[in-house]
Structure formats: C-alpha cells, structure tokens
Design a protein around this motif. Structure first.
Motif, PDB file in Angstrom:
ATOM      1  N   PRO A  10      24.021 -28.175  22.781  1.00 23.58           N
ATOM      2  CA  PRO A  10      24.274 -26.750  22.205  1.00 23.58           C
ATOM      3  C   PRO A  10      23.363 -26.282  21.353  1.00 23.58           C
ATOM      4  O   PRO A  10      22.398 -26.697  21.151  1.00 23.58           O
ATOM      5  CB  PRO A  10      25.303 -27.140  21.156  1.00 23.58           C
ATOM      6  N   LEU A  11      22.988 -24.950  21.349  1.00 26.68           N
ATOM      7  CA  LEU A  11      22.048 -24.310  20.425  1.00 26.68           C
ATOM      8  C   LEU A  11      22.368 -24.482  19.154  1.00 26.68           C
ATOM      9  O   LEU A  11      23.658 -23.754  18.594  1.00 26.68           O
ATOM     10  CB  LEU A  11      21.701 -22.913  20.984  1.00 26.68           C
ATOM     11  N   TYR A  12      21.793 -25.172  18.378  1.00 26.77           N
ATOM     12  CA  TYR A  12      22.430 -25.234  16.895  1.00 26.77           C
ATOM     13  C   TYR A  12      22.052 -24.073  15.771  1.00 26.77           C
ATOM     14  O   TYR A  12      21.123 -23.532  15.931  1.00 26.77           O
ATOM     15  CB  TYR A  12      21.677 -26.632  16.093  1.00 26.77           C
ATOM     16  N   TYR A  13      23.120 -23.867  15.159  1.00 30.96           N
ATOM     17  CA  TYR A  13      22.928 -23.005  14.109  1.00 30.96           C
ATOM     18  C   TYR A  13      21.957 -23.313  13.154  1.00 30.96           C
ATOM     19  O   TYR A  13      21.837 -24.394  12.733  1.00 30.96           O
ATOM     20  CB  TYR A  13      24.219 -22.765  13.201  1.00 30.96           C
ATOM     21  N   VAL A  14      20.942 -22.216  12.762  1.00 33.81           N
ATOM     22  CA  VAL A  14      19.836 -22.652  11.800  1.00 33.81           C
ATOM     23  C   VAL A  14      20.187 -22.164  10.363  1.00 33.81           C
ATOM     24  O   VAL A  14      19.230 -21.653   9.697  1.00 33.81           O
ATOM     25  CB  VAL A  14      18.550 -22.157  12.568  1.00 33.81           C
ATOM     26  N   TYR A  24      23.388 -36.626  16.809  1.00 32.01           N
ATOM     27  CA  TYR A  24      24.145 -37.508  17.690  1.00 32.01           C
ATOM     28  C   TYR A  24      24.049 -36.871  19.308  1.00 32.01           C
ATOM     29  O   TYR A  24      23.765 -37.244  20.164  1.00 32.01           O
ATOM     30  CB  TYR A  24      25.781 -37.651  17.266  1.00 32.01           C
ATOM     31  N   THR A  25      24.659 -35.587  19.181  1.00 33.73           N
ATOM     32  CA  THR A  25      24.514 -34.681  20.334  1.00 33.73           C
ATOM     33  C   THR A  25      23.021 -34.791  21.083  1.00 33.73           C
ATOM     34  O   THR A  25      23.160 -35.097  22.260  1.00 33.73           O
ATOM     35  CB  THR A  25      24.651 -33.051  20.309  1.00 33.73           C
ATOM     36  N   THR A  26      22.043 -34.870  20.500  1.00 31.37           N
ATOM     37  CA  THR A  26      20.793 -34.559  21.035  1.00 31.37           C
ATOM     38  C   THR A  26      20.330 -35.907  21.485  1.00 31.37           C
ATOM     39  O   THR A  26      19.586 -35.860  22.502  1.00 31.37           O
ATOM     40  CB  THR A  26      19.849 -34.253  19.759  1.00 31.37           C
ATOM     41  N   THR A  49      18.063 -23.408  19.363  1.00 31.84           N
ATOM     42  CA  THR A  49      18.642 -22.818  18.239  1.00 31.84           C
ATOM     43  C   THR A  49      19.386 -21.547  18.495  1.00 31.84           C
ATOM     44  O   THR A  49      18.950 -20.684  19.014  1.00 31.84           O
ATOM     45  CB  THR A  49      17.586 -22.732  17.054  1.00 31.84           C
ATOM     46  N   ASP A  50      20.564 -21.468  17.920  1.00 27.99           N
ATOM     47  CA  ASP A  50      21.248 -20.258  17.880  1.00 27.99           C
ATOM     48  C   ASP A  50      21.008 -19.397  16.490  1.00 27.99           C
ATOM     49  O   ASP A  50      21.754 -19.796  15.468  1.00 27.99           O
ATOM     50  CB  ASP A  50      22.759 -20.610  17.860  1.00 27.99           C
ATOM     51  N   GLU A  51      20.305 -18.255  16.598  1.00 28.66           N
ATOM     52  CA  GLU A  51      19.746 -17.728  15.342  1.00 28.66           C
ATOM     53  C   GLU A  51      20.578 -16.493  14.736  1.00 28.66           C
ATOM     54  O   GLU A  51      19.961 -15.947  13.784  1.00 28.66           O
ATOM     55  CB  GLU A  51      18.382 -17.742  15.698  1.00 28.66           C
ATOM     56  N   ILE A 253      28.396 -31.258  24.593  1.00 34.25           N
ATOM     57  CA  ILE A 253      28.706 -30.571  23.364  1.00 34.25           C
ATOM     58  C   ILE A 253      29.530 -31.293  22.516  1.00 34.25           C
ATOM     59  O   ILE A 253      30.071 -32.426  23.015  1.00 34.25           O
ATOM     60  CB  ILE A 253      29.688 -29.296  23.713  1.00 34.25           C
ATOM     61  N   GLY A 254      30.148 -31.126  21.360  1.00 33.45           N
ATOM     62  CA  GLY A 254      30.897 -31.728  20.401  1.00 33.45           C
ATOM     63  C   GLY A 254      32.279 -31.014  20.951  1.00 33.45           C
ATOM     64  O   GLY A 254      32.304 -30.025  21.348  1.00 33.45           O
ATOM     65  N   LYS A 255      33.328 -31.796  20.715  1.00 33.67           N
ATOM     66  CA  LYS A 255      34.754 -31.397  20.988  1.00 33.67           C
ATOM     67  C   LYS A 255      35.149 -29.994  20.298  1.00 33.67           C
ATOM     68  O   LYS A 255      36.083 -29.446  20.826  1.00 33.67           O
ATOM     69  CB  LYS A 255      35.741 -32.528  20.693  1.00 33.67           C
ATOM     70  N   ASP A 256      34.306 -29.887  19.070  1.00 34.33           N
ATOM     71  CA  ASP A 256      34.735 -28.492  18.397  1.00 34.33           C
ATOM     72  C   ASP A 256      34.484 -27.350  19.365  1.00 34.33           C
ATOM     73  O   ASP A 256      34.991 -26.297  18.880  1.00 34.33           O
ATOM     74  CB  ASP A 256      34.209 -28.564  17.195  1.00 34.33           C
ATOM     75  N   ILE A 257      33.662 -27.356  20.090  1.00 37.00           N
ATOM     76  CA  ILE A 257      33.120 -25.912  20.822  1.00 37.00           C
ATOM     77  C   ILE A 257      33.503 -25.906  22.253  1.00 37.00           C
ATOM     78  O   ILE A 257      32.921 -25.425  23.043  1.00 37.00           O
ATOM     79  CB  ILE A 257      31.783 -25.512  20.572  1.00 37.00           C
ATOM     80  N   LEU A 258      34.746 -26.812  22.486  1.00 39.71           N
ATOM     81  CA  LEU A 258      34.993 -26.943  24.030  1.00 39.71           C
ATOM     82  C   LEU A 258      35.471 -25.625  24.684  1.00 39.71           C
ATOM     83  O   LEU A 258      35.233 -25.405  25.636  1.00 39.71           O
ATOM     84  CB  LEU A 258      36.174 -28.056  24.044  1.00 39.71           C
ATOM     85  N   GLY A 284      33.062 -36.910  20.779  1.00 42.27           N
ATOM     86  CA  GLY A 284      33.688 -36.984  19.520  1.00 42.27           C
ATOM     87  C   GLY A 284      32.990 -36.681  18.241  1.00 42.27           C
ATOM     88  O   GLY A 284      31.808 -36.157  18.335  1.00 42.27           O
ATOM     89  N   TRP A 285      33.600 -36.841  17.360  1.00 41.43           N
ATOM     90  CA  TRP A 285      33.194 -36.236  15.920  1.00 41.43           C
ATOM     91  C   TRP A 285      32.928 -37.461  15.055  1.00 41.43           C
ATOM     92  O   TRP A 285      33.714 -38.370  14.984  1.00 41.43           O
ATOM     93  CB  TRP A 285      34.345 -35.329  15.459  1.00 41.43           C
ATOM     94  N   TRP A 286      31.843 -37.375  14.246  1.00 33.69           N
ATOM     95  CA  TRP A 286      31.512 -38.416  13.383  1.00 33.69           C
ATOM     96  C   TRP A 286      32.081 -38.101  11.992  1.00 33.69           C
ATOM     97  O   TRP A 286      31.713 -37.054  11.374  1.00 33.69           O
ATOM     98  CB  TRP A 286      30.104 -38.542  13.111  1.00 33.69           C
ATOM     99  N   THR A 287      32.868 -38.922  11.248  1.00 34.52           N
ATOM    100  CA  THR A 287      32.883 -38.679   9.852  1.00 34.52           C
ATOM    101  C   THR A 287      32.033 -39.730   9.123  1.00 34.52           C
ATOM    102  O   THR A 287      31.294 -40.453   9.680  1.00 34.52           O
ATOM    103  CB  THR A 287      34.426 -39.175   9.492  1.00 34.52           C
TER     104      THR A 287
END
Ligand code: MSP
Length: 646
Positions: A10-14, A24-26, A49-51, A253-258, A284-287
């Motif tokens: 994903p392009l990460y928010y900055v 993890y994704t990267t 990056t998502d800017e 991607i992470g499951k959050d943005i499926l 999946g998601w890391w806690t």
C-alpha cells in the motif's frame, strides 16, 4: 525473455513515522519480490506514500507546518527506513509527484469520456481517520470505531453501481483474485449486497490533486492513492514501460483496506478499460500485548525502535516466521528475542559455524572431497532436495512461515547428521580422513542450499553464509532452479569465518528496548534517572525476561556411565539436536547408567561449565527433589531435540 512480476505495498499515509504494521507489509513484499527474482522473474517492486487528504491537511495544521512540509518530512522517513531495513524496492511513488498527478488526470478523463462520471451532491457521514464515507446513518466508523463527521458537498460521482454484475462475473472467473481464499467470500457478499455510486471529489479541503477543468474539486484520496499503482508503473508518463508492467501481479495489503482494493479498485480499472490486478493478498493485523496499536495507548512500536533493538534480519525473520500470512499476531519483544536466539543464533548460526570451523581446522579451509555415499549421506541429500521442493510449494502459495519451517527442519536434520557421524571423532583417526571429508562436504553443501533458500527473508545472513563457504556469486545471482546438489566446488577455499547472529543477552536486549523507547518518547534523560518501581524493591518475583534468560532444552541421553569414586554422580552424553553435551548429574542413587540411554531429559543449556570430581559438566539436568531423591523431569510425548521450554 524473463516473465515480469509486478508487486506493490500500500502507499502509506505520511502523517507519522513507519511502525511495525507498515514494516510487516513491506517485509512480506520484500520477501516475495526476492523470492520471485530467485525464480527467474523480472520483478518490479513498488512501494511509496499516500500524501493527500483531509487527515494530512489537519495533521499539518496541528503540527504548525504546511502539508507539503509534513509530507516531505515523513515520505523521506519512509524511504530512508525501508533502505536501512534493506528493502529491495524498485520504485518509490509519492502521490505528490508530477508523474502521479498526470496519471490521476488521465484515468479520470478516460472514465469521464466513457460515461462513468457525473456530478451530484454528496451528503453523508465521513470518517477522517480512514478517509472513507460510512454507510448511511452510521455515526461511528465501522472500520476504526471513531466518530464520523457529517458532510455535505458538491461532488463528482463514479458509477460503481453500474459495474456490480461485471465485478461479480470477474470474481467468478478469478476465484483466487483475493488471497487467502477465505477473504474472497466477504468481498463477494459485500458486492452482492448492492453497490452505490461513490463520491470521488471534495470541495471541503484543498490538499490534493485538482479535478481537471474544475479546480474547486480535489480528488478523493482513495481515488488518488489507488492510481499510484498505475503511475508508479508508468501510466500517464511512460506508456511503453506501463504496457510491460500492467496488470499488477500482487497488491499486498492489510486486511483493513481490502474493500478498497478488491471492490473499488477493479471497478475503477474496468471503467478505464484497464485490466484488474491478478491478486490482492491480504495479511492479518498485529496487536501489541493483545491490544490494537495506537499512540494514545502508548504501545506504538516504530520501525526505528525495532531496528535499534535487533538486526534487520532478526526483525524480518521474526515477522515472517511468527504468524501465517492472513492470520493476526501479537507482537512481543520476548518473541523476537526467542526467535533470534533459538532459531537464528542457535540452530542456524551454530550449525554453520561448526561446519565451517571443522573445514578450517581439519582441511586447512578447503572444501573437502566428496567420497562414496554411506551413513546417512543419501538421506541428507534427499531430504535437502525434498525441502527445496516443499519450500517452493509453500512460497508459491505465500505460506512464508511454512516455507521457513521446512528449511528449519532441514537445519535440524543437518544437525542430527553431524551428531550421528561425529566428524570431530573421525578427525582423531587418520584412517577416517576420506569419510570425514565426505561428511563435511555434505554438511557444507546442505548449508549452501539452506542459505540460498533463506535469502528472500534474511538476505544479510544468507549472503554471509555463502561468503564463508567461499561461494563467489552474490546471493542475487542464485536461482532456485540451480539449487541442485553438488555445486560446491571441491578444493575451493572457504572465506573468513564470522559468527552470524550472535546470541542476544536478555539483559542487554532489555536495555536496548528501554533506550529505544526512551529515545522515542524524547525522555532519555528522564528515563535514566527514574527510580525503579517500588514493587521491585521488596518483591522477589521475577519478570518474564528474567525467566527467559534460563535456556532449558529437551535432550536425549546417548550414554551414561558412573564416575569412579563417586556414589552420586553419573557422566552423561546428551544429544540436543544441534550438539552433544557432556553433563555430570547427581542422580546415581536414583538411576542406573543402563536405564538412561534413549531417555528424554530437560537440561539447563546456558549454565556456565563446571568441573565435578575433575570431569567437565556443560549444563544441568532438571529434576524434582523428592526429599533426597532426584526425579527426572519426564516428557510424555515425542519432542524435537533442542526444543526450548518456556
Ligand atoms: N494510504 C492507505 C493505503 C492506500 S493504498 C493505495 C493506508 N495507509 S496506512 O498508512 O494506514 O497503511 C496501511 C497499511 O499498513 C495496512 O493496510 C497494513 O498493510 C499496514 N498496517 C498498519 N497497521 C498495521 C498493523 N497493526 N498490523 C499489520 N499491518 C498494519 O491505509
């Protein structure tokens, strides 16, 4: 010509620095990219990056800087972090770049020309955190749980509803579009539930890409960001390059943005007359300590902090080995320490070091000659070749943790081969020189295969093992298909032996964590002056880190003999899987030497060596004290030798 493989993160928010989730994704994407290169693909690995968007505009306001200053700072942080983690990306796209602006304008104009865009008025609740409108009437965001804001504005709309059937047909024709497969169903149900047109522009803020010929409107950030996968591949600026690269093979991607990737994105592409990506792979998601990571909870683990605590390879290995791709996981520093010490330092590091040291000591550092196969040689070779096949099968299915698991089985088989053949004993007998050479050749060759297979996940350690074995081709030049047995050149010189992944001392590790956390919170001096909590002064309970310092392992007694002149002591040889230990134990009054061989025992492996009645003891057998009688701790099920107790 090589087959292309285009892979994206994903392009990460900055709005902040990278953290363990982004890492993890990267890291998964990096492992897949390196693996595909090793399988002969011409890989293009894009991150970036998502800017734009309201969230960034507000974050800049809060920090008293302009949006451009904010995004320049953090985009730089992301790129620098990925470089220092050794991420092998080929393209870094920033959505503030001109090439990206051109791509967004081009895709929009194409959609508009083909009748997928109209203007209207949008009224609804919007989640600023997720940059997403929520279903009608919802006042909290179904994704992050935060309160939403009511917005009303004029907007350009995308005719998503018109593509419902086309999307459903696409899912039917491409049942493995979403991976893991279990997530495909949730996408199909969402689309079957009915699609509404979506608003793709805003007039309520200004930080973004203006709509061509109507500059009051700024593109909706997801419309803008998803197009980054096209602009990074040359869409809108380098048509020839784009033709080669597209469609993407995997959007990781992470499951959050499926939903954005598996519903909106293929629909946008269909409307623009472009092919959909081949797969969307959702992890999946890391806690952290079972809780969602957040700054306000104070459990936010930055990538910088991680890298101050452990080597990049150790971080990558831990993240890739600990959970299956698709499953959720709980991050803990204890887990990172255990994986580093037990798997990397002990299993891998020791087997490499022992093999190389013996080649240096017994053969003056030249790879010995391979003689007739006997005594487990054939089995070791066959197991190595089976492992290569299994590893490939798992990696092709993106089951990276299982691919690593299969390599670790090979490491354990190699260690057993060494223990069974005892080359250190053969070295004492000149008549066994030929056999000694064969055993060490086979061990070194197995190590070469192990190093190449580990290259995608722990490239520094893998490269180091190859160098030490005297292999001249750099890691990147090794192809999985070349991994046949017997490539190591007999007579060639090994390199300088350097221990890989030295064992981390738990106290020192904890000190590094404390220092990294103190630095992160900008409170280094306060932290060093802080008093220990009152509890620790009067309480003799220990923390989990202290317990983790005791390295208890499962071993098997190979032989036992009484010590002359002692009624209490027995001298045991105990197989720990990767090595054989001599241990002197005070159990002679309860156990006869004949009753012990073959028995599984628990030993404390990191005890300092001691001499008992003049005999060296390397570790301690764990037993219960029943009055005066020692009772050995018993394992009632088969266990891999060397397994750690925790
Ligand atoms: N900017 C959007 C993506 C646009 S793609 C065209 C975005 N950015 S994000 O910075 O929030 O990063 C999202 C990604 O970071 C997630 O999809 C996931 O890959 C990763 N993670 C963020 N937190 C995470 C965890 N706690 N655990 C695992 N991964 C997580 O969404």
């Amino acid at each position: 010509m090589k087959k292309k493989f285009y892979l994206t993160t994903p392009l990460y928010y900055v709005n902040d620095v990278p953290h363990v989730g982004h890492t993890y994704t990267t890291v998964i994407a990096d492992a897949i990219a390196r693996y595909k290169r090793m399988c002969g693909f011409d890989v293009c690995f894009l991150t970036g990056t998502d800017e734009h968007g309201l969230k960034l505009e507000r974050a800049a306001g809060e920090q008293g800087v302009t949006p451009q200053q904010l995004v320049d700072t953090f985009a730089g942080e992301f790129e620098k972090t990925w470089r220092s983690l050794g991420i092998s990306f080929d393209q870094f796209i920033r959505t503030s770049q001109d090439r990206h602006h051109q791509a967004v304008a081009e895709i929009f104009q194409k959609m508009k020309k083909d009748g997928f865009i109209y203007t209207g008025k949008y009224e609804g609740y919007y989640c600023v955190r997720c940059e997403s409108y929520v279903p009608e009437g919802e006042k909290t965001c179904p994704d992050c749980g935060r309160s939403t804001e009511f917005m009303t504005e004029e907007s350009y709309f995308f005719k998503l509803s018109a593509l419902q059937e086309e999307l459903l047909d696409f899912y039917t024709d491409n049942p493995d579009f979403v991976l893991p497969g279990s997530r495909m169903n949730e996408v199909v149900s969402f689309v079957k539930g009915g699609l509404q047109d979506i608003s793709i522009s805003r007039t309520s803020f200004s930080w973004g890409i203006p709509v061509p010929e109507d500059e009051r409107h700024i593109f909706y950030v997801w419309f803008d960001a998803l197009t980054g996968y096209l602009s990074g591949a040359g869409y809108g600026s380098k048509p020839e390059q784009f033709k080669e690269a597209w469609p993407a093979d995997i959007h990781l991607i992470g499951k959050d943005i499926l939903r954005f990737h598996a519903v909106y994105w293929p629909a946008f592409l269909m409307a623009a007359g472009l092919e959909a990506p081949r797969h969307v792979l959702a992890h999946g998601w890391w806690t952290v300590a079972g809780e969602k990571m957040s700054k306000s909870r104070g459990n936010f683990i930055t990538t910088e902090e991680l890298m101050e605590v452990a080597e990049a390879d150790c971080v990558k290995y831990f993240l890739m080995r600990e959970i299956a791709l698709g499953a959720d996981g709980n991050f803990s520093y204890d887990g990172l320490l255990t994986r580093t010490n037990s798997d990397l330092a002990n299993d891998l590091g020791n087997s490499a070091n022992r093999t190389l040291k013996m080649i240096e000591n017994y053969f003056d550092g030249a790879i010995p000659e391979l003689g007739e196969a006997e005594g487990g040689d054939k089995e070791l070779r066959e197991f190595s070749l089976e492992t290569i096949a299994l590893y490939k099968k798992y990696f092709d299915q993106f089951q990276i943790n299982r691919a690593l698991g299969s390599v670790w089985e090979l490491i354990s088989v190699l260690n057993k081969y060494l223990v069974a053949n005892q080359p250190w004993m053969m070295a004492k007998d000149p008549g066994k020189r030929g056999r000694l050479g064969t055993v060490l050749y086979n061990s070194a060759e197995t190590l070469r295969c192990i190093a190449v297979m580990l290259g995608p996940v722990i490239p520094s350690g893998a490269e180091s093992i190859l160098r030490q074995l005297g292999v001249v081709e750099p890691l990147e030049q090794h192809q999985l298909s070349d991994l046949a047995w017997g490539r190591l050149k007999q007579g060639s010189a090994i390199g300088e032996i350097v221990p890989i992944y030295p064992r981390l001392d738990p106290n020192e590790f904890q000190a590094r964590i404390d220092a990294a956390k103190a630095k992160k919170s900008g409170a280094a001096s306060a932290a060093s002056e802080a008093e220990p909590p009152a509890e620790s002064q009067s309480d003799d309970r220990i923390g989990i880190e202290e317990f983790a310092r005791i390295d208890m392992r499962v071993g098997k007694v190979l032989s036992a003999e009484a010590l002359p002149k002692s009624k209490r002591l027995l001298k045991l040889q105990v197989d720990l899987g990767s090595e054989v230990r001599q241990i002197v134990a005070g159990i002679a009054e309860a156990y006869t030497p004949e009753s012990l061989p073959g028995r599984l025992v628990v030993i404390v492996a990191n005890l300092k060596p001691a001499r008992l009645m003049g005999v060296e003891s390397n570790g301690m057998i764990v037993a219960a004290s029943d009055g005066d009688r020692p009772v050995l701790v018993t394992l009632t099920e088969p266990v891999e030798l060397g397994s750690r107790l925790k």
